[in-house]
Design a protein around this motif. Structure first.
Motif, short mmCIF file in Angstrom:
data_model
loop_
_atom_site.label_atom_id
_atom_site.label_comp_id
_atom_site.label_asym_id
_atom_site.label_seq_id
_atom_site.Cartn_x
_atom_site.Cartn_y
_atom_site.Cartn_z
N GLN A 281 3.12 8.68 10.13
CA GLN A 281 3.66 7.89 9.02
C GLN A 281 4.55 8.75 8.11
OE1 GLN A 281 0.40 6.27 6.86
NE2 GLN A 281 -0.34 5.04 8.56
N PRO B 117 0.81 -1.21 0.00
CA PRO B 117 0.00 0.00 0.00
C PRO B 117 0.85 1.26 0.00
CG PRO B 117 -0.01 -1.03 2.15
CD PRO B 117 0.66 -1.98 1.23
N ASN C 60 0.87 -1.61 10.01
CA ASN C 60 1.82 -0.56 10.42
C ASN C 60 1.56 -0.12 11.85
OD1 ASN C 60 2.97 -0.64 7.94
ND2 ASN C 60 2.03 1.23 7.17
N ASN D 183 -1.43 -11.19 3.88
CA ASN D 183 -1.95 -11.57 2.55
C ASN D 183 -2.06 -13.06 2.33
OD1 ASN D 183 -2.01 -8.80 1.70
ND2 ASN D 183 0.21 -8.93 1.46
N SER E 297 -7.82 1.63 7.89
CA SER E 297 -6.73 1.22 7.02
C SER E 297 -5.85 0.26 7.81
CB SER E 297 -5.98 2.49 6.62
OG SER E 297 -4.77 2.19 6.07
N MET E 298 -5.57 -0.92 7.27
CA MET E 298 -4.87 -1.97 8.01
C MET E 298 -5.57 -2.15 9.37
SD MET E 298 -0.86 -1.42 7.22
CE MET E 298 -0.17 -2.15 5.76
N GLY F 99 9.54 8.99 7.27
CA GLY F 99 8.54 8.96 6.20
C GLY F 99 9.12 9.27 4.85
N LYS G 118 2.40 -2.72 14.53
CA LYS G 118 3.84 -2.89 14.79
C LYS G 118 4.37 -1.85 15.78
CE LYS G 118 4.72 -4.97 10.32
NZ LYS G 118 5.06 -4.71 8.92
N PHE H 92 0.05 -10.77 -7.24
CA PHE H 92 -1.05 -9.91 -6.79
C PHE H 92 -2.18 -10.74 -6.18
CE2 PHE H 92 -4.96 -7.41 -7.62
CZ PHE H 92 -4.63 -6.26 -6.93
N PHE H 93 -2.63 -11.76 -6.90
CA PHE H 93 -3.79 -12.52 -6.42
C PHE H 93 -3.44 -13.65 -5.47
CE2 PHE H 93 -5.60 -10.60 -10.30
CZ PHE H 93 -6.68 -9.98 -9.72
N ALA I 198 -3.82 -6.25 6.57
CA ALA I 198 -2.50 -5.98 6.03
C ALA I 198 -2.54 -5.03 4.84
CB ALA I 198 -1.85 -7.30 5.60
N ASN I 199 -3.70 -4.44 4.56
CA ASN I 199 -3.81 -3.61 3.37
C ASN I 199 -4.59 -2.33 3.63
OD1 ASN I 199 -2.74 -5.20 0.85
ND2 ASN I 199 -3.72 -6.67 2.20
N THR I 200 -4.46 -1.40 2.69
CA THR I 200 -5.07 -0.09 2.91
C THR I 200 -5.98 0.37 1.78
OG1 THR I 200 -3.29 1.04 1.81
CG2 THR I 200 -3.02 0.70 4.15
N GLU J 117 9.55 -1.80 4.85
CA GLU J 117 8.61 -2.87 4.48
C GLU J 117 8.77 -3.24 3.01
OE1 GLU J 117 4.97 -2.09 7.60
OE2 GLU J 117 5.16 -0.86 5.82
N ARG K 204 0.84 -3.77 -12.13
CA ARG K 204 1.10 -4.36 -10.81
C ARG K 204 2.50 -4.96 -10.71
NH1 ARG K 204 -4.50 -7.59 -11.62
NH2 ARG K 204 -5.93 -5.96 -10.94
N SER L 265 -9.51 -4.34 -8.85
CA SER L 265 -9.88 -5.59 -8.20
C SER L 265 -9.08 -5.77 -6.91
CB SER L 265 -9.55 -6.74 -9.15
OG SER L 265 -9.89 -7.98 -8.57
N PRO L 266 -9.74 -6.03 -5.79
CA PRO L 266 -8.95 -6.41 -4.62
C PRO L 266 -8.44 -7.84 -4.83
CG PRO L 266 -11.28 -6.51 -4.09
CD PRO L 266 -11.19 -6.06 -5.51
N PRO L 267 -7.21 -8.12 -4.45
CA PRO L 267 -6.71 -9.48 -4.67
C PRO L 267 -7.33 -10.47 -3.69
CG PRO L 267 -5.04 -8.11 -3.59
CD PRO L 267 -6.18 -7.22 -3.92
#
Lengths: 314, 514
Positions: B431, A40, B123, B177, B160-161, B438, B126, A82-83, B47-49, A47, A276, B39-41
């Motif tokens: 952040q 992200p 984030n 993920n 987010s996350m 940052g 942690k 990605f997937f 773990a994602n935003t 990271e 991606r 598309s979201p995977p």
């Protein structure tokens, strides 16, 4: 003949190897990396580094290459970055829409393009000839995304006749599947029909100027017999090449049309995978597209020999 | 006679139960279709935003605390909480009888396991360091801190996350993920994800609503629609055509160029989200120009905020100029330090500051990205505005994926276009501008100290004061120039009703189709 075809099939192997190597090298040359693309916006630099290590981004190039060769040799292209599912699974989901879109578009192009080409050739210099050739020039010149959007606004939004976007599997609902594809097929098919029509016309005219056709006219053979029996078969060979080229291009995915009509096919998958930086997906798609291309050209060679007995391969 | 009386009693009891029970829900019906641009995977929102992932995931999962419509953290899966006098121990009681989509009842073990994973993959998680989280009983947990943490509820409710609660067996030892199942406690359950095509959710019949009025992401939730489909449509023109033709019901963010068309259509309703984001320009402190305060001040004095905002929104009603880095209208908003410094549009002052900065026409590298209206137009307009005061701007154009890699390198840029969504709590700015960690590597000790103080302050008014001070330091030291607040316009088909007007997030609980 058989030996020739076997040799051609064997020759595919080095071609595909070269394509695989080029795909690997090209991907490493373009800037951007999968870790930055996958994580992200808020991901810290640490990271991203950690993800790069996890993905083997810093492994020596030869290590990455052998890992890549292994995936190809076993037809296991690994998981999509990605997937997070096997690349083969993602591609198999996207093959159906692209295949049917290509098939229907090609059928439309042939059904429209060849008769128009013959008709124009038969009426060379007439108003009809000029009208048909101008129209074919327009269809092949208009950008496909523009034509697609205009059709979408008129047919789907204003008239409400067809769905705007998306794809429904043929196994789920055949009629709805076709309804979803009508506009994309028209957009793609008409452009290719224009090319086929122009090629058919010029090939026929070229054949019509040959001595054996003049002889036939001198013997009093009717125009339609000359056109369809004597001229068309010979004139079709260059047209066939155009059909084969356009079909392999369509099977490689019509990225723009797939994006415009939100069809989840191979073309848009390639574009998305590049954005991606999904290396396994890009590599698998490149090899797939190359394989399709090479196979179709081989098939065309076979058909050439079948259509024209004078063509012999040694 | 006895039978008649018995029947009457049963009838009255049943009717009373139907009328009084808060959990009796109408049978969900219909399918609402929303367009998403990517598309979201998967749905591993811990773990994602990305918004593409949050949107479906926000209907599937729930958190201990969630943002209310007033941006306040509000108990959701938590029943209540208490804080010890020394601010070091937080005790959270969980709601009883909450069910996961697999039918199991949520308890403290699930919460502990979810927190443990969140601390590894997010984030914010942690940053919890040596914090200890313990189970008190099956429905109570305790968080023991080494130092007071004023941002505790913010940490627990961020979208987010986010710290969502999943079954313990699904999250134990599972890396980021790598979730195999997407099981939550929300009013909708995961049905299907077809890559680059659709995410389908279906209503969860076993959902236990918290009750009460709808309140942002908290409050009472009810699945009135049977199915939700998030259809992937990347081309904005197609999205608009699909909305006009009735192929979709909702567009979360309309393009500013489409707003007029949509407002004129009687079948579409629009909802203005005020504001949805702010955008600006970050400086790279690792390079000579970015590290020079006079140079940063010169850029701040030179720019014309209206021009920048109009280049992106194209409509005066879709933006506003406000200097607060916490959005106007939120509890934390402040404009301390802004007067005479921000939005001055004074080219002479800019030129004087450039002299002080000893600027000699060095190239100012700005990262530009075609295909993204913000990155594209904001960098282009900046170039023309800075040229007017004699700054030599060069825009390096990249595609989006490459830009995301390039911006992480210290030596590749001086100015970067960037934006922030509506921030529920200013703690999120850590952040970006905390101790040089940052992007932009801004290390402003004064700013880092005030951020630490705000993080630790448990008293909300004290924190507000710290954040006002943070705004002053930000505007004076300029790690980033805030350009403008941008509004979002959401569009619904007229048959959609029950949505929360003006709320930042688009949610489909309590929404129905007429």
């Amino acid at each position: 003949m058989v030996r020739y075809f076997l040799a051609r099939i064997l020759a595919l192997i080095p071609i595909l190897i070269i394509i695989a190597v080029v795909a690997f090298v090209l991907l490493r040359l373009i800037p951007g990396d999968p870790a930055s693309a996958m994580l992200p916006d808020e991901a810290t630099i640490e990271e991203i580094e950690s993800m790069r290590i996890q993905l083997g981004y810093y492994d020596p190039m030869y290590v990455q290459f052998f890992r890549y060769v292994e995936t190809i040799a076993t037809f296991n292209f690994g998981d999509s970055l990605f997937f997070r599912i096997p690349v083969t699974e993602v591609i198999s989901m996207k093959m159906e829409p692209t295949f049917f879109l290509a098939l229907y578009s090609q059928i439309l192009a042939i059904i429209v393009g060849i008769p128009v080409g013959i008709w124009a050739a038969a009426n060379r210099g007439s108003f009809l000839d000029q009208l048909l050739m101008t129209t074919s020039l327009v269809t092949l010149s208009v950008p496909s995304f523009y034509l697609g959007l205009v059709l979408m606004l008129f047919v789907s939004v204003d008239l409400g006749l067809l769905p705007v976007y998306g794809y429904v599997s043929i196994t789920e609902d055949p009629l709805l599947s076709i309804k979803h594809l009508v506009l994309p097929i028209l957009t793609l098919g008409l452009a290719i029909a224009g090319v086929i029509a122009r090629m058919t016309r010029s090939s026929i005219l070229e054949v019509l100027s040959l001595d054996y056709i003049k002889t036939a006219y001198a013997k009093g053979v009717s125009t339609s017999t000359i056109l369809f029996k004597h001229a068309l078969g010979n004139a079709m060979i260059p047209t066939l090449a155009i059909i084969a080229l356009s079909f392999s291009a369509l099977l490689g995915g019509s990225a723009v049309i797939e994006v415009v009509f939100a069809i989840p096919g191979l073309g848009s998958a390639m574009v998305d995978s590049v954005h991606r930086r999904d290396y396994p997906m890009i590599q698998a798609l490149l090899i797939l597209f190359a394989g399709i291309n090479v196979l179709i050209h081989l098939l065309v060679d076979f058909i050439y020999a079948f259509l024209d007995p004078r063509i012999r391969y040694n | 006679m006895k039978i008649k009386i018995l029947s009457l009693i049963i009838f009255i009891s049943f009717t009373t139960l139907l009328i009084t029970s808060p959990y009796v829900m109408a049978k969900p019906k219909g399918t609402i279709i929303a367009a998403i641009s990517g598309s979201p995977p998967h749905l591993d929102i811990m773990a994602n935003t990305t918004v593409e992932m949050w949107w479906p995931a926000g209907h599937v999962y729930e958190q201990l605390f969630a943002w209310g419509a007033d941006f306040a953290p509000t108990p959701m899966l938590a029943e209540s909480y208490s804080v010890s006098e020394d601010d070091l121990t937080w005790t959270i009681k969980l709601r009883k009888g909450v069910r996961f989509h697999n039918g199991e009842v949520m308890d403290a073990d699930d919460v502990l396991a979810s927190i443990a994973r969140w601390r590894k993959v997010s984030n914010t998680g942690k940053t919890w360091g040596n914090t200890k989280v313990e189970k008190v009983n099956s429905h109570t947990i305790q968080i023991n801190l080494e130092r007071p943490k004023g941002t505790m509820l913010n940490d627990l409710s961020q979208t987010s996350m986010s710290l969502v609660i999943l079954p313990a067996e699904d999250v134990r030892g599972v890396p980021a993920n790598e979730l195999k199942r997407f099981i939550g406690t929300g009013p909708y359950q995961f049905d299907k994800l077809i890559p680059d095509q659709v995410v389908k959710l279906k209503s969860f019949p076993g959902y236990v609503s918290r009750g009460g009025k709808p309140n942002g992401l908290a409050g009472g939730k009810e699945a009135l629609i049977e199915n939700i489909e998030f259809r992937v449509i990347k081309e904005p023109s197609t999205m608009l055509a699909a909305l006009l033709a009735g192929g979709i019901h909702v567009i979360d963010t309309l393009q500013s160029t489409d707003v007029d068309t949509v407002r004129k259509n009687p079948n579409i309703k629009t909802d203005l989200i005020k504001p949805r984001y702010w955008w600006g320009y970050s400086f790279n402190f690792a390079r000579k120009l970015g590290a020079n305060l006079y140079f940063r001040q010169a850029v701040q004095a030179a720019i014309n905020h209206d021009e920048i905002a109009m280049s992106v929104t194209g409509d005066e009603s879709l933006y506003r100029l406000d200097c607060g880095i916490s959005h106007l209208g939120t509890f934390w908003h402040s404009t301390l330090g802004c007067r005479g410094v921000w939005d001055v549009r004074d080219q002479e002052k800019a030129k004087r500051l450039l002299k002080k900065a000893r600027y000699n026409g060095e190239e100012l590298l700005v990262i530009g990205t075609k295909g993204n209206i913000f990155y594209d137009r904001m960098s282009t307009v900046l170039k023309s505005q800075l040229k007017a005061v004699g700054i030599n701007v060069k825009i390096d154009w990249y595609d989006y994926a490459t830009m995301r890699q390039v911006r992480n390198k210290k030596d590749t840029w001086d100015v970067l276009v960037g934006g922030w969504g509506t921030t529920f709590d200013p703690n999120i700015y850590k952040q970006a501008w905390y101790k040089g960690t940052g992007r932009g590597w801004a290390d402003i000790p004064e700013l880092s100290i005030i951020m630490d103080q705000a993080t630790e302050a448990s008293d909300v008014n004290q924190r507000k004061m710290y954040y006002a001070e943070m705004n002053r330091i930000f505007t004076e030291q300029i790690p980033m120039i805030k350009a403008f607040d941008g509004y979002g316009v959401r569009a619904y088909r007229k048959e959609v009703s029950g949505y929360q007007e003006g709320f930042k997030m688009t949610t489909f609980w309590n929404v129905s189709l007429d």
